[in-house]
Structure formats: structure tokens, C-alpha cells
Design a protein around this motif. Structure first.
Motif, PDB file in Angstrom:
ATOM      1  N   ILE A   4       0.848  -1.184   0.000  1.00 16.79           N
ATOM      2  CA  ILE A   4       0.000   0.000   0.000  1.00 16.79           C
ATOM      3  C   ILE A   4       0.887   1.238   0.000  1.00 16.79           C
ATOM      4  CG2 ILE A   4      -2.009  -1.029   1.126  1.00 16.79           C
ATOM      5  CD1 ILE A   4      -0.984  -0.025   3.775  1.00 16.79           C
ATOM      6  N   ILE A   5       0.287   2.380  -0.330  1.00 12.76           N
ATOM      7  CA  ILE A   5       1.040   3.634  -0.373  1.00 12.76           C
ATOM      8  C   ILE A   5       1.077   4.289   0.999  1.00 12.76           C
ATOM      9  CG2 ILE A   5       0.970   6.002  -1.238  1.00 12.76           C
ATOM     10  CD1 ILE A   5       0.269   4.968  -3.938  1.00 12.76           C
ATOM     11  N   SER A   6      -0.076   4.365   1.661  1.00 13.62           N
ATOM     12  CA  SER A   6      -0.151   5.028   2.961  1.00 13.62           C
ATOM     13  C   SER A   6      -0.729   4.084   4.000  1.00 13.62           C
ATOM     14  CB  SER A   6      -1.017   6.294   2.876  1.00 13.62           C
ATOM     15  OG  SER A   6      -1.193   6.863   4.165  1.00 13.62           O
ATOM     16  N   TYR A   7       0.021   3.868   5.084  1.00 10.65           N
ATOM     17  CA  TYR A   7      -0.476   2.988   6.135  1.00 10.65           C
ATOM     18  C   TYR A   7      -1.650   3.622   6.860  1.00 10.65           C
ATOM     19  CZ  TYR A   7      -0.314  -0.580   9.741  1.00 10.65           C
ATOM     20  OH  TYR A   7      -0.635  -1.627  10.570  1.00 10.65           O
ATOM     21  N   MET A   8      -1.670   4.949   6.974  1.00  9.61           N
ATOM     22  CA  MET A   8      -2.757   5.633   7.657  1.00  9.61           C
ATOM     23  C   MET A   8      -3.995   5.798   6.772  1.00  9.61           C
ATOM     24  SD  MET A   8      -2.042   6.170  10.749  1.00  9.61           S
ATOM     25  CE  MET A   8      -0.652   6.189  11.869  1.00  9.61           C
ATOM     26  N   GLU A   9      -3.812   5.687   5.459  1.00 10.57           N
ATOM     27  CA  GLU A   9      -4.941   5.787   4.530  1.00 10.57           C
ATOM     28  C   GLU A   9      -4.849   4.642   3.519  1.00 10.57           C
ATOM     29  OE1 GLU A   9      -4.848   9.677   2.831  1.00 10.57           O
ATOM     30  OE2 GLU A   9      -5.007  10.697   4.760  1.00 10.57           O
ATOM     31  N   PRO A  10      -5.064   3.401   3.964  1.00 13.09           N
ATOM     32  CA  PRO A  10      -4.878   2.238   3.082  1.00 13.09           C
ATOM     33  C   PRO A  10      -5.946   2.150   2.002  1.00 13.09           C
ATOM     34  CG  PRO A  10      -5.833   1.565   5.172  1.00 13.09           C
ATOM     35  CD  PRO A  10      -5.491   3.020   5.315  1.00 13.09           C
ATOM     36  N   THR A  11      -5.530   1.693   0.821  1.00 12.64           N
ATOM     37  CA  THR A  11      -6.459   1.523  -0.295  1.00 12.64           C
ATOM     38  C   THR A  11      -7.010   0.107  -0.376  1.00 12.64           C
ATOM     39  OG1 THR A  11      -4.568   1.022  -1.719  1.00 12.64           O
ATOM     40  CG2 THR A  11      -5.335   3.307  -1.663  1.00 12.64           C
ATOM     41  N   ASN A  12      -6.466  -0.810   0.437  1.00 10.93           N
ATOM     42  CA  ASN A  12      -6.846  -2.222   0.324  1.00 10.93           C
ATOM     43  C   ASN A  12      -7.880  -2.634   1.367  1.00 10.93           C
ATOM     44  OD1 ASN A  12      -5.086  -1.962   2.479  1.00 10.93           O
ATOM     45  ND2 ASN A  12      -4.089  -3.933   2.136  1.00 10.93           N
ATOM     46  N   VAL A  13      -8.653  -1.667   1.890  1.00 10.13           N
ATOM     47  CA  VAL A  13      -9.721  -1.966   2.832  1.00 10.13           C
ATOM     48  C   VAL A  13     -10.999  -1.301   2.341  1.00 10.13           C
ATOM     49  CG1 VAL A  13      -8.161  -2.193   4.795  1.00 10.13           C
ATOM     50  CG2 VAL A  13      -9.158   0.037   4.278  1.00 10.13           C
TER      51      VAL A  13
ATOM     52  N   SER B  96     -12.204   2.865   6.156  1.00 12.40           N
ATOM     53  CA  SER B  96     -11.066   3.241   6.982  1.00 12.40           C
ATOM     54  C   SER B  96     -11.383   4.543   7.696  1.00 12.40           C
ATOM     55  CB  SER B  96      -9.806   3.415   6.118  1.00 12.40           C
ATOM     56  OG  SER B  96      -8.703   3.786   6.912  1.00 12.40           O
ATOM     57  N   PHE B  97     -10.970   4.610   8.959  1.00  9.43           N
ATOM     58  CA  PHE B  97     -11.237   5.796   9.771  1.00  9.43           C
ATOM     59  C   PHE B  97      -9.991   6.119  10.575  1.00  9.43           C
ATOM     60  CE2 PHE B  97     -12.587   7.549  13.934  1.00  9.43           C
ATOM     61  CZ  PHE B  97     -13.104   8.760  13.484  1.00  9.43           C
ATOM     62  N   THR B  98      -9.525   7.368  10.481  1.00  9.17           N
ATOM     63  CA  THR B  98      -8.361   7.826  11.226  1.00  9.17           C
ATOM     64  C   THR B  98      -8.713   9.122  11.934  1.00  9.17           C
ATOM     65  OG1 THR B  98      -6.863   6.856   9.581  1.00  9.17           O
ATOM     66  CG2 THR B  98      -5.932   8.457  11.096  1.00  9.17           C
ATOM     67  N   LEU B  99      -8.379   9.189  13.221  1.00 11.37           N
ATOM     68  CA  LEU B  99      -8.710  10.369  14.020  1.00 11.37           C
ATOM     69  C   LEU B  99      -7.490  10.801  14.820  1.00 11.37           C
ATOM     70  CD1 LEU B  99     -10.792  12.365  15.257  1.00 11.37           C
ATOM     71  CD2 LEU B  99     -11.270  10.606  16.973  1.00 11.37           C
ATOM     72  N   SER B 100      -7.087  12.054  14.665  1.00  6.67           N
ATOM     73  CA  SER B 100      -6.014  12.646  15.466  1.00  6.67           C
ATOM     74  C   SER B 100      -6.278  14.143  15.574  1.00  6.67           C
ATOM     75  CB  SER B 100      -4.642  12.391  14.841  1.00  6.67           C
ATOM     76  OG  SER B 100      -4.423  13.242  13.729  1.00  6.67           O
TER      77      SER B 100
ATOM     78  N   GLN C  42      -8.285  14.137  10.289  1.00 10.93           N
ATOM     79  CA  GLN C  42      -9.331  13.132  10.405  1.00 10.93           C
ATOM     80  C   GLN C  42      -9.674  12.692   8.986  1.00 10.93           C
ATOM     81  OE1 GLN C  42     -10.330  16.533  11.661  1.00 10.93           O
ATOM     82  NE2 GLN C  42      -8.772  16.045  13.181  1.00 10.93           N
ATOM     83  N   SER C  43      -9.813  11.398   8.779  1.00  8.74           N
ATOM     84  CA  SER C  43     -10.130  10.904   7.431  1.00  8.74           C
ATOM     85  C   SER C  43     -11.088   9.730   7.515  1.00  8.74           C
ATOM     86  CB  SER C  43      -8.854  10.491   6.686  1.00  8.74           C
ATOM     87  OG  SER C  43      -8.214   9.413   7.330  1.00  8.74           O
TER      88      SER C  43
ATOM     89  N   TRP D  20     -12.771   9.652  -0.222  1.00  7.83           N
ATOM     90  CA  TRP D  20     -12.253   9.969   1.105  1.00  7.83           C
ATOM     91  C   TRP D  20     -12.819  11.319   1.541  1.00  7.83           C
ATOM     92  CZ3 TRP D  20      -8.983   7.138   4.294  1.00  7.83           C
ATOM     93  CH2 TRP D  20      -8.377   6.012   3.724  1.00  7.83           C
ATOM     94  N   LEU D  21     -13.303  11.377   2.771  1.00  5.94           N
ATOM     95  CA  LEU D  21     -13.697  12.647   3.387  1.00  5.94           C
ATOM     96  C   LEU D  21     -12.619  12.977   4.411  1.00  5.94           C
ATOM     97  CD1 LEU D  21     -15.815  14.903   3.703  1.00  5.94           C
ATOM     98  CD2 LEU D  21     -16.887  13.501   5.487  1.00  5.94           C
TER      99      LEU D  21
END
Length: 466
Positions: A149-158, A161-165, A169-170, A179-180
């Protein structure tokens, strides 16, 4: 704990076997599917061992060579077997082989059952009557089990995906590729978190699918476009009482009226790892003296002995303030895996030009005709400063990122833009869902009045994939 994980995995693999009719899917295929879908953090608990039996080493290496694997990549002293676990207390039961690695080459279950049946029967013997060295569960999973994958925090193979810091936030929305995203700060020009006085929310939409089979998995789309809006922060001024007192306050202000935010990443069809990135943020409203402001939401500077005059105004300014205006970047980028077969180590390189403009505005207090209003003015005011690129180093944008995407995924990046160095790093704290991220920025020239010489901030990161 080890026993519990092995029993859990046994149930997962066994369920996968009974859920699909035997005549349509073999156990090898089912086990391989389980291997690819179980989280890498759990994969390390599969039974894995190294072969140290000399005759087995020779036979396995020869089997790989006969099947056409590159001989230079084979190493009979580095043979690892990964198998589906058996239930505790059933040591006589045969293993189900999932993966055999010889050097940097590997065979999956279907290849093992088709091309080395005799050897497979011996290797799968539950008693393992040959020389082997058990790989302890605490060891990380081997490289072939790492996703590309390109980004571990924004994976394309799932799917989701939700990331919060505190920084970003994505949210990945289903299989659509949308992606929002939301973020604080203007990292592209070196002002991270609230130091820029602005944030943004935007939608990233894929526009063109990648048809190249070699790169489609990590880069599913050749064009990703972004569109959204930026907004001005009103709090966290320097000197205010804050919960995070160790973080410097902001001295820079976002533009009133917000911004339009847009950009795209264009991967070249002939070589998708290489591409062009564009990013533009433009204010929607000028600095207009007809609009009153809440001066408590702006960081203001005393005029002091400076000569700031407003001949076209009926009153004189009593202070100044710095306002972030237009920013943008145009860059070339390249995504690089050191070994595509073992995609643990990922690099991304960006180089191009960057633009950032900060305008100084005069602050007026209008008490005429019984008013008590404050406003900003720029046109018709003498002695104000505009900070924008005026030498070669101001235009340069360069960034390098490194991500290790193995059992202990971490990342680090260094960016040079607007003559500011911005560093970012993240490390896992609990499993693959809770991280700690830190960002640090410092000007490599004399700091401007609105810049913080050393801005450091860290934040927990919650990462969930479905």
C-alpha cells in the motif's frame, strides 16, 4: 495467550473451510484466503518454523529451482514454513501448509499441493520428525505477508477506513474510493496544527481507474481530485490560557470568508508510481474595511514606532495583524518500494515549487458617530508588509517520506517548503489501531513576526479499518 490465539485462528480457518463447498474451493485456497485477510498483527501467531534438515533444505531449494524461480534469490539456509494451526493437544495431527519461503522466493498453498506433494506431506507431519527451529510468536510475520500500500494511515486495500487525530481526520467511504478528510494547519507551507490559523474540510474523489495489473493494487486510481473549503480559526491565540500550555499559541490568522481548497494527484499511465501533484488554496474574500471583526479572535501587533499611515481613512490604525492568504504547490512525486515482492519499506519523494502569501493588515477602531466597531484595512494604508516568495529558496518544495509497513509499522517524513523544515513521525502504541504522532517545524531563516521558531505538537492517533 499464545494458546488462545492459536485456538482462535484454528476456528477462523476451520470455519472458512466449511463455509465453502469442497468441490468449489480446496483447503489450500481457503487457508491462503485466511492468510491474506487476517490482520498482520495476528499472523505472527500462525505456526512458523525454519528448516535446518540438510536433505530437506536441498530438496526444497531444488523444487523451487525446477519450478522456474530465480536461482539467485534462493537460499537453502533460509527456508521458513508457515502453516494453519492445529488444536492444542493434537500434536499428531498434520499441519496444513500455507506458505513456504526459500530466500526471497515463496510458494503459496496451491503451488505447494500441486508441485511438491511428497515434500509437503513430510513437512506437514504434526510430529515434524526432522530438524527445525520454531519461530516464537513474538517474532514479526515474514515479509510476504505484508500488504503493498502507499499510505499505512490511509490504506487503499480496505473497504472502510477511519483515522482520528488532532492533526487530521479521514474517512474512506466503502469501495467507491471516496475519502472525506479534515485537517488543521497548512503543512504544505510549514505551518502545522493551529500555527497557520486555519483548517479545511474536503472530499477526495477518484476520477480514473488504473488498468496496469502490476500497480493497480497499491494505486487503484490514476487521478484523485480534491475539492473543499478552508475556514479561519478563532481561538488559541498566543498568551491565552489553554489546555495544552506546552504548545506555542498562534500569531497568524486565517482569511475571513474562508477559502476554496482544490487539487489533484495525477499518476502517469505509462508508470503509475510517478506523477504530478497540484494543490491550491485561494481566499474567497478580500481584506475589506466594510466588514467588522471580533478583534479578540485575531492576534494583533502593536504598531510601536513603525510608520503606518492611512491617508484615505478618517481614522488611524492602532495595531496590525498578519493574515494568511493564497498558498499552492506544484510538484513531481515518485512512489518507491525497495522490493515489490517484500513491500515493507516504502519511500515517497516530492519536489517542485511552493507559494505562500501572508499579508499584513491595519486594525482600526471606529468610534465615530457613537460606533464601537473594529475592522481591517489594507488598500490605502501605507507601511504594511506582504510576505511572499522573493528569492529562489522561497519557491523550493521538497519532501521525502519513509514508511515501514511490516509488523511494527512506523513512518517519518521531512519537508522543506517556504524555507521552513517540517518533520513528522508516527509509531504504534497498541496493536495496529492506536498510534502516537508528532510534528515539529522550525524556520531555516530568520523567523517572521507571526512565526514560531520551534513548534512541536504530538497527538494520539486512532486508526480503524473494516
Amino acid at each position: 495467550m499464545q494458546i488462545m490465539y492459536r485456538l482462535t485462528l484454528s476456528v477462523v480457518v476451520a470455519f472458512a473451510c466449511v463455509a465453502v463447498p469442497a468441490h468449489t474451493q480446496t483447503f489450500a485456497d481457503t487457508a491462503l484466503t485466511a492468510l491474506k485477510t487476517i490482520d498482520p498483527e495476528i499472523l505472527q501467531y500462525f505456526p512458523r518454523w525454519r528448516i535446518c534438515e540438510p536433505d530437506l533444505q536441498v530438496q526444497i531449494k531444488q523444487s523451487f529451482a525446477l519450478m522456474g524461480y530465480t536461482k539467485a534469490n534462493l537460499d537453502d539456509k533460509s527456508i521458513v514454513v508457515t502453516a494453519a494451526p492445529v488444536k492444542e493437544g493434537e500434536q499428531g495431527q498434520d499441519f496444513e501448509l500455507i506458505l513456504i519461503e526459500c530466500g526471497s522466493e515463496r510458494m503459496v498453498a496451491s503451488e505447494i499441493s500441486s508441485n511438491m506433494k511428497r515434500l509437503a506431506m513430510r513437512l506437514a507431519d504434526g510430529k515434524r520428525p526432522y530438524c527445525y527451529n520454531e519461530i516464537p510468536p513474538s517474532a514479526p510475520p515474514s515479509a510476504p505477508q505484508i500488504a503493498e500500500i502507499i499510505s499505512y494511515m490511509e490504506p487503499t486495500n480496505v473497504t472502510h477506513s477511519f483515522t482520528l487525530s488532532a492533526f487530521e481526520q479521514s474517512l474512506k467511504i466503502g469501495t467507491s474510493g471516496f475519502w472525506l478528510k479534515a485537517s488543521l494547519g497548512t503543512d504544505q507551507v510549514g505551518y502545522t496544527f493551529w500555527s497557520s490559523g486555519e483548517g479545511r474540510v474536503f472530499l477526495q474523489r477518484p476520477l480514473y481507474e488504473n488498468s496496469d495489473p502490476d500497480t493497480r493494487k497499491p494505486i487503484p486510481y490514476l487521478i484523485n481530485a480534491r475539492l473543499g473549503f478552508g475556514y479561519r480559526m478563532t481561538g488559541n491565540l498566543d498568551g491565552q490560557s489553554r489546555l495544552l500550555d506546552f504548545i506555542p499559541g498562534r500569531k497568524l490568522n486565517g482569511s475571513a470568508g474562508g477559502k476554496i481548497v482544490g487539487g489533484l494527484d495525477f499518476h502517469m499511465p505509462f508508470h503509475p508510481q510517478f506523477g504530478l501533484g497540484l494543490n491550491v488554496e485561494l481566499p474567497l474574500q478580500s481584506i475589506d474595511p466594510t466588514n467588522t471583526i471580533d478583534v479578540t479572535s485575531y492576534y494583533i501587533f502593536d504598531i510601536g514606532s513603525r510608520r503606518v499611515t492611512a491617508p484615505s481613512f478618517d481614522i488611524d490604525p492602532y495595531a496590525t495583524t498578519a493574515v494568511m492568504r493564497s498558498t499552492g504547490q506544484a510538484t513531481l512525486f515518485y512512489n518507491l518500494w525497495l522490493n515489490r515482492k517484500i513491500p515493507e519499506n516504502f519511500f515517497r519523494f516530492d519536489v517542485g515549487i511552493s507559494y505562500a502569501e501572508v499579508q499584513e493588515a491595519a486594525v482600526f477602531l471606529d468610534t465615530l458617530d457613537g460606533k464601537n466597531e473594529q475592522f481591517l484595512g489594507r488598500d490605502g494604508v501605507n507601511g504594511l508588509i506582504t510576505w511572499k516568495p522573493n528569492e529562489a529558496l522561497d519557491w523550493i518544495y521538497a519532501k521525502v517520506e519513509y514508511r515501514n509497513q511490516a509488523a511494527f509499522p512506523f513512518g517519518i517524513s521531512l519537508q522543506y517548503s517556504n524555507q521552513i523544515l517540517l518533520a513528522r513521525a508516527y509509531i504504534p502504541v497498541f496493536g495496529d489501531w492506536f498510534y502516537l504522532e508528532g510534528r515539529y517545524s522550525t524556520p531555516l531563516r530568520d523567523a517572521r513576526p507571526f512565526e514560531v521558531e520551534n513548534f512541536f505538537m504530538f497527538s494520539p492517533v486512532l486508526r480503524l479499518n473494516f
